[in-house]
Design an enzyme around this catalytic site. Structure first.
Site, PDB file in Angstrom:
ATOM      1  N   ASP A 267      -5.964   0.638  -4.142  1.00  0.00           N
ATOM      2  CA  ASP A 267      -4.512   0.640  -4.295  1.00  0.00           C
ATOM      3  C   ASP A 267      -3.999  -0.689  -4.819  1.00  0.00           C
ATOM      4  O   ASP A 267      -3.013  -0.753  -5.543  1.00  0.00           O
ATOM      5  CB  ASP A 267      -3.828   1.003  -2.983  1.00  0.00           C
TER       6      ASP A 267
ATOM      7  N   SER B 159       0.802  -1.227   0.000  1.00  0.00           N
ATOM      8  CA  SER B 159       0.000   0.000   0.000  1.00  0.00           C
ATOM      9  C   SER B 159       0.832   1.273   0.000  1.00  0.00           C
ATOM     10  O   SER B 159       0.338   2.321  -0.422  1.00  0.00           O
ATOM     11  CB  SER B 159      -0.931   0.011   1.212  1.00  0.00           C
TER      12      SER B 159
END
Length: 603
Positions: free
Chosen positions: A383, A116
């Protein structure tokens, strides 16, 4: 007659919920041939009616579903519909009705499957990065503190670009505000785990921790509104120490330092720790707002303490941040993250993940009611993905959390629709020379804490990300820039072009064929906003004073003129499960909430 024929044709854009009868088994009846024909024709009419909005965005709002890959998105769509008593497959999440969508490639510079932090650096800073690094270009490897201190390797984010253009900024998250996604807006760190000084270790000696960067450095200390979790990393924990969360060792309380900085600079700052305090904030008398509602991440929505002494929901935080930024009227960039989708998937807990995704859906819908899509770009994306899959051949309308109905010909056992390729839900045993899995019929597979079965064993919270593309949906100025498969770092550049900031501050000239929306002229350059080049453009004619600005720029101009006070009706319709074609004028009159045909004539 010509007007009504046109309205009937475009009526398919205004989606209504069709009430269906229920069979004895409780499943909804399935649609017949005419339904699918009408559905396709209505969708075709909508597609033919889409127009491009070339306005310069005054505001940009980015919604990020952490870990909300294609599979999680599809499952949440079905779950949402089934919670409302429908089959579910035919429904939509709010963002799925946006006019523009694309796919994003999520790999890191050094990893096929990303994390992330590096993905956030890509879509927020416009540069792909190395695994686990934040706000740094690929020259900096994981853990290289010395290199990370060299500003030449720092990658400013769209939040920085917005501040440089005189816009206000904000971040909202259900994670710690120092976690990977929000941190990429303001921090430069060779390790995403360096959230406080207690995690720096030997490799991090000489580097500033992420929480300190938020409070002490630009652009962090200039963010107008910050709402989420993370009191412990600030040295301001209110409960027992969480050993799984970074613990400050320098004795500093960064919340006090944040407040002192605002006071010393002549501003009014407000620090709040619960829902009641958040709602009591006077927006007119507050220049900066910091809200930390948990020592670590905020609770999952299903566990959240509701009430003044509890923590606000994602929707409450997002709406408060939105109103705060709108109050300043400087234009803004706002990041809103549904961060706990990811955490549930890491633990093989599908129901919790789907609940969090529906929370994000509700939040997006609520925010859309409060913004003008003529001057506000709204983007929704993820993401990265996870290794959850939708498998088997369950019947239409089967509970997305349930058992498929298929039986394995190898072990004679059924299996659930949602499963994982790895994670803590493996739950196997050895009987002689055979590996035996649990019979899901012996468990409550719909329980909030049921862990779906996984193929490869892993510790709790250790299920891995998936490496496939994620989707992005967009509406508002320049949303048509998202139109095919893109590299993930393209997102920051497209948002910047929409608002004429950052790399596009001096290069956002709209071509001569660009069209502007009704009552929305190109913005005039100001001393606080970069010069906007508008060569070859014709300023659109201004509408009557006080004219309402449309919120649905993808509708035809004819329907747009008829909407007026029916905007909420359309917004609700955009997320419903079924459509029909309109064959008589009374259908459309009913849809628009009118008892008689409009008196105005089509021109």
């Amino acid at each position: 007659m010509r007007m009504w024929k046109t309205l009937i044709w475009y009526g398919g854009l205004l989606l209504l919920l069709i009430t269906t009868t229920t069979t004895q088994g409780g499943r909804r009846e399935l649609e017949a041939r005419q339904h699918w024909w009408d559905l396709a024709q209505n969708e075709l009419a909508a597609a033919l009616n889409v127009r491009q909005n070339w306005n310069v965005a005054k505001n940009v709002i980015m919604f990020l579903g952490d870990g909300m890959g294609i599979t999680a998105n599809t499952a949440a769509r079905i779950y949402k519909g089934q919670k409302e008593g429908r089959n579910g497959e035919e429904g939509y999440l709010t963002w799925e009705r946006f006019p523009n969508a694309a796919l994003l490639k999520t790999y890191n510079v050094d990893k096929q499957v990303p994390d992330s932090a590096a993905t956030a650096t890509a879509y927020l800073c416009g540069v792909k990065a190395n695994y686990y690094t934040l706000g740094l270009d690929p020259e900096v490897m994981l853990g290289d503190c010395a290199a990370s201190r060299n500003s030449i390797y720092h990658t400013p984010s769209i939040l920085t670009w917005a501040q440089e253009a005189g816009m206000d900024t904000g971040i909202v998250t259900t994670t710690r505000v120092t976690h990977a996604t929000p941190a990429a807006t303001y921090a430069h760190s060779a390790h995403r785990n360096w959230e406080c000084d207690g995690n720096l270790g030997e490799k991090g000696v000489g580097c500033m921790d992420i929480a300190d960067q938020l409070v002490s450095e630009n652009p962090g200390k200039n963010i107008k509104v910050i709402l989420g979790g993370g009191r412990q990393v600030f040295g301001a924990g209110l409960g027992s120490v969480d050993n799984d969360t970074c613990i400050r060792t320098d004795g500093r309380d960064l919340t006090k330092e944040w407040l002192e900085d605002k006071t010393n600079s002549g501003h009014t700052g407000r620090y709040v720790t619960n829902t009641g305090e958040l709602h009591s904030v006077d927006l007119e008398d507050t220049d900066y707002l910091l809200g930390l509602f948990a020592d670590s991440h905020t609770s999952f929505e299903v566990d959240r303490l509701v009430g003044p002494s509890g923590a606000p929901s994602l929707k409450e935080m997002a709406l408060k941040a939105l109103k705060f930024l709108q109050e300043k009227n400087n234009g803004f960039f706002l990041l809103v993250e549904g961060g706990r989708i990811d955490h549930a998937l890491h633990d093989n807990l599908p129901r919790r993940a789907l609940e969090e995704t529906v929370v994000l859906d509700n939040t997006v819908a609520a925010v859309l009611k409060e913004v003008d899509l003529e001057d506000t770009m709204v983007v929704v994306t993820a993401d990265h993905s996870h290794v959850m899959t939708i498998n088997g051949y369950p019947d239409r309308g089967n509970d997305i959390l349930g058992i498929t109905g298929d039986i394995s010909k190898i072990d004679g056992l059924p299996y659930t629709t949602l499963m994982f390729t790895n994670g803590p839900g493996y739950n196997y045993a050895i009987e002689g020379d055979k590996v035996v899995r649990q019979d899901p019929r012996d468990a409550n597979v719909k329980h909030m804490d049921y862990r779906s079965q996984a193929a490869v064993p892993a510790y709790p919270l250790s299920e891995t990300h998936g490496g496939e593309d994620v989707a992005i949906w967009a509406v508002g100025p320049m949303s048509h820039l998202f139109h095919r498969t893109h590299e993930q770092h393209y997102v920051a550049h497209a948002m910047a072009y929409s608002a004429c900031i950052g790399p596009s501050a001096d290069n956002c000239e709209r071509p001569a064929h660009a069209s502007f929306t009704k009552d929305r002229a190109p913005p005039k350059p100001t001393t606080t906003h970069p010069t906007i080049l508008l060569h070859g453009l014709r300023k659109p004619k201004s509408g009557p004073a006080g004219a309402a600005k449309p919120k649905f720029p993808t509708l035809s101009s004819i329907l747009q003129d008829l909407l007026d006070d029916n905007e909420q009706k359309i917004m609700t319709a955009l997320g419903t499960e079924s459509v029909r074609s309109y064959s008589i004028a009374s259908d459309l009159q009913k849809l628009l909430g009118r008892r008689s045909a409009p008196s105005r004539r089509m021109v």
